[in-house]
Design a protein around this motif. Structure first.
Motif, PDB file in Angstrom:
ATOM      1  N   GLY A  18       0.837  -1.227   0.059  1.00 17.89           N
ATOM      2  CA  GLY A  18       0.060  -0.026  -0.514  1.00 17.89           C
ATOM      3  C   GLY A  18       1.289   0.989  -0.160  1.00 17.89           C
ATOM      4  N   ARG A  73      -5.016   1.460  -0.518  1.00 21.27           N
ATOM      5  CA  ARG A  73      -4.358   0.026  -0.854  1.00 21.27           C
ATOM      6  C   ARG A  73      -5.082  -0.403  -2.814  1.00 21.27           C
ATOM      7  NH1 ARG A  73      -7.711  -3.253   2.589  1.00 21.27           N
ATOM      8  NH2 ARG A  73      -9.044  -1.947   2.845  1.00 21.27           N
ATOM      9  N   LEU A  80       0.624  -3.359   6.892  1.00 12.59           N
ATOM     10  CA  LEU A  80       0.895  -2.448   6.024  1.00 12.59           C
ATOM     11  C   LEU A  80       0.174  -1.197   7.816  1.00 12.59           C
ATOM     12  CD1 LEU A  80       0.210   0.002   4.294  1.00 12.59           C
ATOM     13  CD2 LEU A  80      -2.218  -0.483   3.456  1.00 12.59           C
TER      14      LEU A  80
END
Length: 224
Positions: free
Chosen positions: A101, A121, A200
């Motif tokens: 991401g 994302r 992430l």
């Protein structure tokens, strides 16, 4: 029930094969006990710490999240894509270099009154969050003239405590949902979206406080 990622800023944790970790990330899923899932350290350029500190003044960041203290396996890596015009963009990569991401930080007053964080994302709409609520920022600026007195009281009063900070909470919104939020107390990110990769979230947990400290106080700003 949401999962929570919490940043632990370390003093001096020496580990084989040598060097210092700057902080760690703990993971809590539901009512279970927290467990360490990443050990974080800066990824320095060839010219070392002075070059890193010079680059970070423009908003650049670069760090590695290791799965183990011996640095044998990476959880994720954060690299800077660009820094210009008050905007800094970072890409989070998985252990094999696969993209997880993109995290974007827009400074306050560059594209709005508040600092804006965007989580992007593949296959999902962007999640956008703003640092603090406008109401509490209004209260903060009304009280700003008293801050020097509070600093003097903390230094000479002997009572300890932290210097007051501005509002810190960030709540991201995407498609009418709240996929994640950064808590105002402590350095913790809550993941509400089950499809959001925790790696992430872990990178975001380490990234936000690197911009959130006072001058020289951020976890990645040490000079040794």
């Amino acid at each position: 029930m949401p999962s929570t990622l919490t940043l632990r800023i370390l003093g001096k944790l020496r580990t084989a094969p040598g060097g210092l970790f700057d902080c760690g990330v703990d993971f809590t899923d539901g009512p279970g006990a927290s467990r360490p899932v990443a050990h974080v350290e800066r990824e320095l350029p060839p010219d070392g710490i002075p070059a890193y500190l010079a680059a970070r003044q423009s908003g650049a960041r670069s760090f590695v999240l290791w799965a183990d203290e011996s640095r044998q396996a990476r959880v994720a890596t954060l690299v800077t894509l660009s820094t210009s015009g008050g905007r800094a963009q970072f890409q989070v990569l998985g252990p094999q270099g696969e993209p997880l991401g993109v995290l974007t930080r827009d400074k306050a007053f560059s594209r709005g009154l508040r600092t804006r964080w965007t989580v992007s994302r593949a296959g999902a709409p962007d999640a956008v969050g703003y640092k603090g609520r406008l109401f509490w920022w209004g209260v903060w600026w009304l009280c700003a003239p008293l801050l020097p007195l509070l600093l003097v009281a903390l230094v000479f009063g002997g009572g300890g405590g932290d210097f007051p900070r501005g509002p810190r909470r960030i709540k991201w919104r995407s498609g009418g949902q709240v996929p994640l939020e950064f808590k105002s107390s402590g350095n913790a990110v809550r993941l509400h979206a089950p499809d959001l990769d925790w790696r992430l979230g872990a990178a975001l947990t380490a990234l936000i406080p690197s911009f959130d400290g006072w001058i020289g106080d951020a976890w990645d700003a040490r000079k040794d």
